[in-house]
Design a protein around this motif. Structure first.
Motif, PDB file in Angstrom:
ATOM      1  N   MET A  43      36.432 -37.011 -43.842  1.00 33.79           N
ATOM      2  CA  MET A  43      35.408 -35.784 -43.202  1.00 33.79           C
ATOM      3  C   MET A  43      34.313 -35.663 -44.267  1.00 33.79           C
ATOM      4  N   GLY A  44      33.365 -35.376 -43.715  1.00 32.45           N
ATOM      5  CA  GLY A  44      32.024 -35.026 -44.679  1.00 32.45           C
ATOM      6  C   GLY A  44      31.465 -33.892 -44.022  1.00 32.45           C
ATOM      7  N   VAL A  45      30.452 -33.405 -44.744  1.00 33.15           N
ATOM      8  CA  VAL A  45      29.660 -32.056 -44.202  1.00 33.15           C
ATOM      9  C   VAL A  45      28.142 -32.622 -44.323  1.00 33.15           C
ATOM     10  N   LEU A  46      27.255 -32.048 -43.330  1.00 30.32           N
ATOM     11  CA  LEU A  46      25.931 -32.477 -43.367  1.00 30.32           C
ATOM     12  C   LEU A  46      25.058 -31.112 -43.258  1.00 30.32           C
ATOM     13  N   PRO A  47      24.688 -30.994 -44.515  1.00 33.18           N
ATOM     14  CA  PRO A  47      23.810 -29.589 -44.287  1.00 33.18           C
ATOM     15  C   PRO A  47      22.704 -29.707 -43.301  1.00 33.18           C
ATOM     16  N   LEU A  48      22.418 -28.401 -42.847  1.00 33.05           N
ATOM     17  CA  LEU A  48      21.353 -27.940 -41.717  1.00 33.05           C
ATOM     18  C   LEU A  48      20.272 -27.491 -42.191  1.00 33.05           C
ATOM     19  N   LEU A  49      18.944 -27.706 -42.045  1.00 30.87           N
ATOM     20  CA  LEU A  49      17.909 -26.905 -42.581  1.00 30.87           C
ATOM     21  C   LEU A  49      16.829 -26.907 -41.388  1.00 30.87           C
ATOM     22  N   GLU A  50      16.105 -25.952 -41.578  1.00 33.83           N
ATOM     23  CA  GLU A  50      15.061 -25.770 -40.579  1.00 33.83           C
ATOM     24  C   GLU A  50      13.662 -26.686 -41.081  1.00 33.83           C
ATOM     25  N   LYS A  51      12.975 -27.234 -40.181  1.00 36.36           N
ATOM     26  CA  LYS A  51      12.147 -28.489 -40.430  1.00 36.36           C
ATOM     27  C   LYS A  51      11.007 -27.859 -41.304  1.00 36.36           C
ATOM     28  N   GLU A  77      17.956 -21.982 -34.742  1.00 35.89           N
ATOM     29  CA  GLU A  77      18.706 -21.130 -34.062  1.00 35.89           C
ATOM     30  C   GLU A  77      19.242 -21.778 -32.840  1.00 35.89           C
ATOM     31  N   THR A  78      18.277 -22.219 -32.006  1.00 36.01           N
ATOM     32  CA  THR A  78      18.589 -23.048 -30.835  1.00 36.01           C
ATOM     33  C   THR A  78      19.519 -24.229 -31.113  1.00 36.01           C
ATOM     34  N   ALA A  79      19.169 -25.072 -32.138  1.00 34.26           N
ATOM     35  CA  ALA A  79      20.104 -26.119 -32.542  1.00 34.26           C
ATOM     36  C   ALA A  79      21.554 -25.822 -32.742  1.00 34.26           C
ATOM     37  N   LEU A  80      21.488 -24.576 -33.485  1.00 38.23           N
ATOM     38  CA  LEU A  80      22.994 -23.921 -33.933  1.00 38.23           C
ATOM     39  C   LEU A  80      23.889 -23.645 -32.713  1.00 38.23           C
ATOM     40  N   ARG A  81      23.090 -22.975 -31.625  1.00 43.78           N
ATOM     41  CA  ARG A  81      23.719 -22.725 -30.365  1.00 43.78           C
ATOM     42  C   ARG A  81      24.206 -23.994 -29.402  1.00 43.78           C
ATOM     43  N   ILE A  82      23.282 -24.836 -29.688  1.00 47.44           N
ATOM     44  CA  ILE A  82      23.895 -26.314 -28.830  1.00 47.44           C
ATOM     45  C   ILE A  82      25.068 -26.802 -29.477  1.00 47.44           C
ATOM     46  N   LEU A  83      25.026 -26.900 -30.825  1.00 45.31           N
ATOM     47  CA  LEU A  83      26.007 -27.487 -31.556  1.00 45.31           C
ATOM     48  C   LEU A  83      27.421 -26.663 -31.422  1.00 45.31           C
ATOM     49  N   ASP A 133      28.001 -24.527 -28.702  1.00 47.14           N
ATOM     50  CA  ASP A 133      28.608 -24.715 -27.338  1.00 47.14           C
ATOM     51  C   ASP A 133      29.390 -26.157 -27.451  1.00 47.14           C
ATOM     52  N   LYS A 134      29.008 -27.272 -27.807  1.00 51.08           N
ATOM     53  CA  LYS A 134      29.736 -28.441 -27.978  1.00 51.08           C
ATOM     54  C   LYS A 134      30.748 -28.557 -28.728  1.00 51.08           C
ATOM     55  N   LYS A 135      31.033 -27.383 -29.407  1.00 50.48           N
ATOM     56  CA  LYS A 135      32.572 -27.536 -30.456  1.00 50.48           C
ATOM     57  C   LYS A 135      32.296 -28.200 -31.581  1.00 50.48           C
ATOM     58  N   PHE A 136      30.964 -28.352 -32.189  1.00 53.13           N
ATOM     59  CA  PHE A 136      30.799 -28.971 -33.555  1.00 53.13           C
ATOM     60  C   PHE A 136      31.183 -28.026 -34.617  1.00 53.13           C
ATOM     61  N   ASP A 137      31.803 -28.378 -35.493  1.00 52.62           N
ATOM     62  CA  ASP A 137      32.392 -27.513 -36.632  1.00 52.62           C
ATOM     63  C   ASP A 137      31.403 -27.061 -37.545  1.00 52.62           C
ATOM     64  N   LEU A 138      30.521 -25.943 -37.466  1.00 54.45           N
ATOM     65  CA  LEU A 138      29.683 -25.467 -38.178  1.00 54.45           C
ATOM     66  C   LEU A 138      30.085 -24.411 -39.307  1.00 54.45           C
ATOM     67  N   GLU A 167      26.278 -25.982 -42.641  1.00 57.21           N
ATOM     68  CA  GLU A 167      26.727 -27.434 -42.690  1.00 57.21           C
ATOM     69  C   GLU A 167      27.421 -27.507 -41.434  1.00 57.21           C
ATOM     70  N   ILE A 168      27.316 -28.947 -41.176  1.00 58.35           N
ATOM     71  CA  ILE A 168      28.308 -29.336 -40.002  1.00 58.35           C
ATOM     72  C   ILE A 168      29.334 -30.374 -40.610  1.00 58.35           C
ATOM     73  N   ALA A 169      30.601 -30.090 -40.156  1.00 58.66           N
ATOM     74  CA  ALA A 169      31.675 -30.801 -40.611  1.00 58.66           C
ATOM     75  C   ALA A 169      31.761 -32.019 -39.368  1.00 58.66           C
ATOM     76  N   PHE A 170      31.846 -33.286 -40.103  1.00 61.68           N
ATOM     77  CA  PHE A 170      32.050 -34.568 -39.074  1.00 61.68           C
ATOM     78  C   PHE A 170      33.260 -35.515 -39.896  1.00 61.68           C
ATOM     79  N   ASP A 171      33.699 -36.205 -38.878  1.00 58.06           N
ATOM     80  CA  ASP A 171      34.484 -37.125 -39.195  1.00 58.06           C
ATOM     81  C   ASP A 171      34.244 -38.609 -39.294  1.00 58.06           C
ATOM     82  N   GLY A 172      32.974 -38.867 -38.822  1.00 56.40           N
ATOM     83  CA  GLY A 172      32.600 -40.559 -39.304  1.00 56.40           C
ATOM     84  C   GLY A 172      31.059 -40.334 -38.727  1.00 56.40           C
ATOM     85  N   ALA A 173      30.645 -41.535 -38.924  1.00 52.92           N
ATOM     86  CA  ALA A 173      29.155 -41.768 -38.709  1.00 52.92           C
ATOM     87  C   ALA A 173      28.936 -41.916 -37.353  1.00 52.92           C
TER      88      ALA A 173
END
Length: 97
Positions: free
Chosen positions: A1-9, A41-47, A49-54, A62-68
């Motif tokens: 498992m890894g984490v991917l930081p999420l930043l505004e463009k 904010e919209t990206a966070l809501r979408i993620l 809603d799809k049950k991504f681990d934020l 950060e978004i936790a993920f299990d693989g590429a």
């Protein structure tokens, strides 16, 4: 498992590693991959809603993920919802002498 930081463009903020330690074998080519998005904010809501681990931390989210494959899935999801997103090196304020 890894984490991917999420930043505004358009944000001037980049990860400055706050309380994180640099690797023992740190060299000047150190980088941190992150997901840079428009309309965070919209990206966070979408993620959510799809049950991504934020996870929220002092630097943002950060978004936790299990693989590429899951990274590909979340990028595709955001693009399908017209959210501009890019995987990029977000490490900043790291001495490279």
């Amino acid at each position: 498992m890894g984490v991917l930081p999420l930043l505004e463009k358009n944000s001037k903020q980049r990860i400055c590693l706050g309380n994180q330690d640099l690797p023992a074998n740190y060299m000047e080519d150190y980088s941190v991959m992150g997901l840079v998005v428009g309309r965070v904010e919209t990206a966070l809501r979408i993620l959510k809603d799809k049950k991504f681990d934020l996870r929220q931390n002092a630097d943002g989210f950060e978004i936790a993920f299990d693989g590429a494959g899951q990274i590909t899935e979340l990028v595709n999801l955001l693009q399908q919802n017209r959210i501009d997103c890019t995987l990029a090196d977000i490490a900043d304020q790291v001495y490279q002498g």
